[in-house]
Design an enzyme around this catalytic site. Sequence first.
Site, PDB file in Angstrom:
ATOM      1  N   GLU A  39      62.213   5.223 122.955  1.00 62.09           N
ATOM      2  CA  GLU A  39      63.542   4.736 122.570  1.00 62.09           C
ATOM      3  C   GLU A  39      63.631   4.314 121.103  1.00 62.09           C
ATOM      4  OE1 GLU A  39      65.334   1.940 125.227  1.00 62.09           O
ATOM      5  OE2 GLU A  39      65.120   3.272 126.941  1.00 62.09           O
ATOM      6  N   GLU A  49      62.605   7.094 132.267  1.00 62.10           N
ATOM      7  CA  GLU A  49      62.994   5.768 132.776  1.00 62.10           C
ATOM      8  C   GLU A  49      64.368   5.869 133.426  1.00 62.10           C
ATOM      9  OE1 GLU A  49      63.024   2.370 130.100  1.00 62.10           O
ATOM     10  OE2 GLU A  49      61.123   2.996 129.223  1.00 62.10           O
TER      11      GLU A  49
HETATM   12  C1  GBH Z   1      64.581   0.377 128.289  1.00 57.72           C
HETATM   13  O1  GBH Z   1      65.641   0.144 127.424  1.00 57.72           O
HETATM   14  C2  GBH Z   1      63.263   0.013 127.674  1.00 57.72           C
HETATM   15  O2  GBH Z   1      62.536   1.174 127.338  1.00 57.72           O
HETATM   16  C3  GBH Z   1      62.430  -0.870 128.546  1.00 57.72           C
HETATM   17  O3  GBH Z   1      61.385  -1.395 127.807  1.00 57.72           O
HETATM   18  C4  GBH Z   1      63.320  -1.933 129.160  1.00 57.72           C
HETATM   19  O4  GBH Z   1      62.610  -2.902 129.850  1.00 57.72           O
HETATM   20  C5  GBH Z   1      64.267  -1.241 130.089  1.00 57.72           C
HETATM   21  O5  GBH Z   1      64.938  -0.196 129.471  1.00 57.72           O
HETATM   22  C6  GBH Z   1      65.315  -2.164 130.709  1.00 57.72           C
HETATM   23  O6  GBH Z   1      66.112  -2.720 129.714  1.00 57.72           O
HETATM   24  O7  GBH Z   1      70.849  -6.915 123.938  1.00 57.72           O
HETATM   25  O8  GBH Z   1      73.077  -6.222 124.553  1.00 57.72           O
HETATM   26  O9  GBH Z   1      71.966  -5.236 122.634  1.00 57.72           O
HETATM   27  C7  GBH Z   1      66.926   0.515 127.928  1.00 57.72           C
HETATM   28  C8  GBH Z   1      67.962   0.564 126.842  1.00 57.72           C
HETATM   29  C9  GBH Z   1      68.628  -0.649 124.960  1.00 57.72           C
HETATM   30  C10 GBH Z   1      68.984  -1.546 127.101  1.00 57.72           C
HETATM   31  C11 GBH Z   1      68.808  -2.033 124.395  1.00 57.72           C
HETATM   32  C12 GBH Z   1      69.177  -2.926 126.532  1.00 57.72           C
HETATM   33  C13 GBH Z   1      69.887  -4.136 124.611  1.00 57.72           C
HETATM   34  C14 GBH Z   1      71.246  -4.585 124.989  1.00 57.72           C
HETATM   35  N1  GBH Z   1      68.123  -0.755 126.278  1.00 57.72           N
HETATM   36  N2  GBH Z   1      69.697  -2.813 125.218  1.00 57.72           N
HETATM   37  S1  GBH Z   1      71.811  -5.825 123.957  1.00 57.72           S
END
Ligand code: GBH
Length: 487
Positions: A205, A393
């Site tokens: 990511e 994922e």
């Molecule tokens: C993935 O991100 C990651 O690869 C993994 O490590 C993580 O644990 C999992 O998904 C679940 O989240 O704080 O409102 O800006 C998924 C995509 C992008 C989702 C960043 C959360 C932050 C939201 N992620 N996003 S915010």
Amino acid sequence: MINRLSRRSFARLFGTAVLAPTALATLSTTAQAEGTPSTPTARRFPQGFLWGSATASYQVEGAANEDGRGPSIWDTFSHTAGKTNNGDTGDIADDHYHRYKEDVQLMKALGLKTYRFSVAWPRVFPQGTGTPNPKGLDFYNRLVDELLANNIQPYCTLFHWDLPQALEDKGGWQSRDTSEAFANYAGYVAQHLSDRVKHFMTLNEMKSFVDIGYRDGRHAPGLTLSVDKVNQVRHHAVLAHGLGVQAIRAHAKPGVKVGLAENAEACAPIIETAEHIAAARKAMREENAGYLTAIMEGKYTDAYLAHHGANAPKFTVADMKAIGTPIDFVGLNNYTTTWVRADNSSSGYAVVPAPASYPHMMSPWLRVGPQGLYWGPKLIAEIWGFKEIYITENGASSTDTLTPDGHVYDSDRVMYLRNYLTQLHRAVSEGVPVKGYFCWSFMDNYEWADGYAYRFGLHYVDFQTQKRTPKLSAQFYKEVIARNGLA
Ligand code: GBH
């Protein structure tokens, strides 16, 4: 016998296995007990489909100061007051570093064919570059051996956000040197693990760690850089991927496959008509122009460069060639769907904004949109002619609670997974080449800035005792794996 038969017909009636709660503890499956009956409505996946689950180093390992591990930007960030929910850190996390054998047994009980983990760069190179730390790599040797001894294929990610702090101190992803350092590290790990690990993913990511870590400041290293600088960080990330692919190929045993795990926007037509589908296809390229599209095409799209103008990244022809190094598979992390409609604008599409009432899981960002698992891989296969795709994922957070008698009835996660897998089934049954699926996550873990309050696991973890308990969703997923299908 009567009991078993009636349970099976109950399962057929409701389209899934419904088990008595007592069955949860042992994770027995009706499919294994009775063979896998094939019905016309069975919704089976292709033979050999790889059912897996995923985690990442900093989120599960703990043992932050053991065996010579150097600090990462997430140690620094999580130990800075006010940066994470409840001040939570990954110091201990799931203590997987010490409990990996027990965890592999749980994977086996679930029937996993494959497990995706990440290597912590600061365990292997505590300073990011220079002298490797053999004890750091040893942990992954032990883990890989344990997985293979239990018939579980290891899928290895090289970077899941825990950048060595020593590199951040020298500019981190703002510096081109970090891309080179990544390639050296990736080649080193591939050299030592590729006798047993046959699938490597470079970066996890890019879109998340660049945009949230260097632009929004909500993830490590917590920077809020200007647009031109963020664009350069993004360029260094895709460059690290490309140089990493080359280094892995140069150092790994023959036959190893290399890809990545990117959370590309999965653009889907809001209405499935030819014009909206065409719009979604355009959106898929442009919405991912700084990441997946650059990698797939070895160039930035005209629209991306025009949009950023003077703020566009600085790059060379050689950079773009490296970025476009062909890869063997695409890994797609997918949680949400980007809804698109046709539009008269010059781009030919518009992203449909989500109304406030849009349904989501516990994490507010996690808006439920199962169709991403159909349109995402389908459009990637169509646009770039891809023959091997994985869902690296997919999963959901839920307000899981442990009942006094030790169960977690996460019916919302079961519903989420069934809906998404139904769309994935739609894709594979049309011949979209998705070869495997990794459920995020194998167990509850450190959910970055959200800390331990947001649980994504198939296994519930009591972070006081480290006890793991399979949730109802684990039972559901075990049935899916055992049947290689949804019903
Ligand atoms: C993935 O991100 C990651 O690869 C993994 O490590 C993580 O644990 C999992 O998904 C679940 O989240 O704080 O409102 O800006 C998924 C995509 C992008 C989702 C960043 C959360 C932050 C939201 N992620 N996003 S915010």
